[in-house]
Structures are given as structure tokens and as C-alpha cells.
Design an enzyme around this catalytic site. Structure first.
Site, PDB file in Angstrom:
ATOM      1  NE  ARG A   1      -2.060  -2.619   4.916  1.00 39.12           N
ATOM      2  CZ  ARG A   1      -2.737  -1.499   4.530  1.00 39.12           C
ATOM      3  NH1 ARG A   1      -3.429  -1.115   5.431  1.00 39.12           N
ATOM      4  NH2 ARG A   1      -2.769  -1.038   3.531  1.00 39.12           N
TER       5      ARG A   1
ATOM      6  NE  ARG B   1       2.035  -5.507  -0.621  1.00 42.03           N
ATOM      7  CZ  ARG B   1       1.225  -4.855  -0.899  1.00 42.03           C
ATOM      8  NH1 ARG B   1       0.611  -4.858  -2.287  1.00 42.03           N
ATOM      9  NH2 ARG B   1       0.736  -3.820  -0.231  1.00 42.03           N
TER      10      ARG B   1
ATOM     11  CE  LYS C   1       1.976  -0.031  -3.154  1.00 42.12           C
ATOM     12  NZ  LYS C   1       2.269   0.329  -1.816  1.00 42.12           N
TER      13      LYS C   1
ATOM     14  NE  ARG D   1      -7.319  -1.136   2.014  1.00 37.66           N
ATOM     15  CZ  ARG D   1      -5.933  -1.310   1.415  1.00 37.66           C
ATOM     16  NH1 ARG D   1      -6.019  -0.584   0.296  1.00 37.66           N
ATOM     17  NH2 ARG D   1      -5.164  -1.930   1.656  1.00 37.66           N
TER      18      ARG D   1
ATOM     19  NE  ARG E   1      -5.914   3.400   1.861  1.00 36.82           N
ATOM     20  CZ  ARG E   1      -4.935   2.729   1.654  1.00 36.82           C
ATOM     21  NH1 ARG E   1      -4.135   3.364   0.757  1.00 36.82           N
ATOM     22  NH2 ARG E   1      -4.603   1.456   2.049  1.00 36.82           N
TER      23      ARG E   1
END
Ligand code: AMP
Length: 221
Positions: free
Chosen positions: A168, A88, A13, A157, A124
Site C-alpha cells: 500500500r 488516489r 485521513k 483490517r 490499528r
């Protein structure tokens, strides 16, 4: 024009939103970025959000809506924007409708398998200053550990750890995935195969947008 990006964490996204910003000028409105900024600045709202984010759950709807409303009221959002990470859950989709925002709404559902999510999020790295997104194998920065855009040191992160990633994903399947049926019913939903490389996903999103609107930068922006 309001573009909504649905998809699991790691579905691309943020990367797609950034590509649409760069191609057509639509600002990227990311509730995750807004929340991380509030956490960094230790605002009262940020202090509440931090623990919810660290556990892989959702920050409460009222907090996120307050941030979103403020962001959407800024001038750069007048001609359209890309929503990355909002709504969400069903209540947030209701709140978005209740804002009565003008212009057409186009929704993309970036479909990825859970295995791809885990691989992407583990590799990431992000820039804590400008939120640019990298991946150790698929999109390394030019200089290891340093943001190409602003030169800040990259970080992993805090919620990109295996344990929080699992939470998540659970949150996504339980709360966010039901939005797909809601937006399919409104006929504004476009499913995109998000498992491939970023360039292929971006190309497909742009193909759909341009087929719908001609050149989106000439359509109300
Ligand atoms: P993201 O950067 O979109 O992956 O978001 C990071 C975290 O911020 C999520 O795991 C949630 O805890 C929180 N968050 C982001 N957007 C929302 C939202 N619309 N509603 C509730 N929590 C959110």
C-alpha cells in the site's frame, strides 16, 4: 465546500474526516469504507474489489467512481463533505474535476514518514460495523476489543498486515503522491505535519480551515 484529504495509508485521513464531521457536520465520504461495505455485502462490485484491496493495490477507477457518484448524490452531501481516500491517482483527480461540483475545494496533505505508517497500521483496530478507528497503544477503546460507539467487536483490517502495508505504501508513493504537485499548482493545498498525535493534527487542520473560512459550519453547510 469540498475538503479533500491526501496522505499515505495511516496518515490519519479517516480520523481527521471523523473529527471534521463531528465538529462541523460535514459527512465523511470514504471510498475505502464504501468499498469495504460492498465487499461485506458481496455485491458484484464488492467481489471485484476484494482481491484488488487484499493485495494493496488500487481498485479500478470506474468501480470507485461509480460508488463515489452514488454517495455524493445523497442529500447529506449537498452542503459539503470531506473526501477521505479519493482521489488516489491523477485519472481520479481528472474525474473529480469533470464532475463539475460546486463550491470551493480545500486540500490537506497529511505528511507522515513511512516508519510512522507501519507503526500505526500494525496497531490499528477498526470497527467492522461503524468504521470507528482505534490503536492498541495510542487510542485504545474503553473496553478492550469492543467499539466505544456501537459495541461491535473490533477487528484488524485484512490489509493491515506487514506485507500488504508495504504494498500500500508503494502504491501511495507511485500513484497518489504525484497529486501533491497537481494540487499545489492549483494553490488549494495545505501541508499538515501528520506525524504527531491525532489531537495535534486535528487542531492544525481546524486552525487552517477556520482561518480560511471563519467558522466552516456557517460557510455553506
Ligand atoms: P483506505 O480505507 O482508504 O485505506 O482504502 C483501503 C483500500 O481500498 C485501498 O488500499 C484500495 O485498495 C481501495 N481504495 C480506497 N479508495 C480507493 C480509490 N480512491 N481508488 C482505488 N482504490 C481505492
Amino acid at each position: 465546500m469540498r475538503i479533500i484529504l491526501l496522505g499515505a495509508p495511516g496518515s490519519g485521513k479517516g480520523t481527521v474526516a471523523e473529527a471534521l464531521r463531528s465538529a462541523y457536520g460535514f459527512p465523511k465520504v470514504s471510498t475505502g469504507d464504501l468499498l469495504r461495505e460492498a465487499v461485506r455485502e458481496k455485491t458484484p462490485l464488492g467481489l471485484v474489489a476484494a482481491s484488488q484491496m487484499g493485495q494493496g493495490g488500487l481498485v479500478d477507477d470506474a468501480t470507485v467512481l461509480a460508488l463515489l457518484r452514488e454517495r455524493l448524490s445523497r442529500e447529506d452531501c449537498l452542503g459539503g463533505y470531506v473526501l477521505d481516500g479519493y482521489p488516489r491517482n491523477l485519472a481520479q483527480a481528472d474525474s473529480l474535476d469533470a464532475l463539475g461540483l460546486p463550491g470551493p475545494e480545500i486540500v490537506f496533505d497529511l505528511r507522515v514518514s513511512d516508519a510512522v505508517v507501519v507503526e500505526r497500521l500494525a496497531g490499528r483496530r477498526t470497527c467492522p460495523n461503524c468504521e470507528a478507528i482505534y490503536h492498541l497503544a495510542n487510542k485504545p477503546p474503553r473496553k478492550a476489543g469492543v467499539c466505544d460507539v456501537c459495541g461491535t467487536g473490533l477487528v484488524q483490517r485484512a490489509d493491515d498486515t506487514p506485507e500488504v502495508i508495504r504494498e500500500r505504501l508503494k502504491t501511495y508513493h507511485a500513484k497518489t503522491e504525484p497529486l501533491i504537485a497537481r494540487y499545489s499548482a492549483k494553490a488549494s493545498l495545505h501541508r499538515i505535519d501528520g506525524d504527531g498525535r491525532a489531537e495535534a493534527v486535528i487542531r492544525e487542520v481546524r486552525r487552517v480551515l477556520e482561518a480560511l473560512l471563519g467558522h466552516p459550519d456557517g460557510a455553506g453547510h
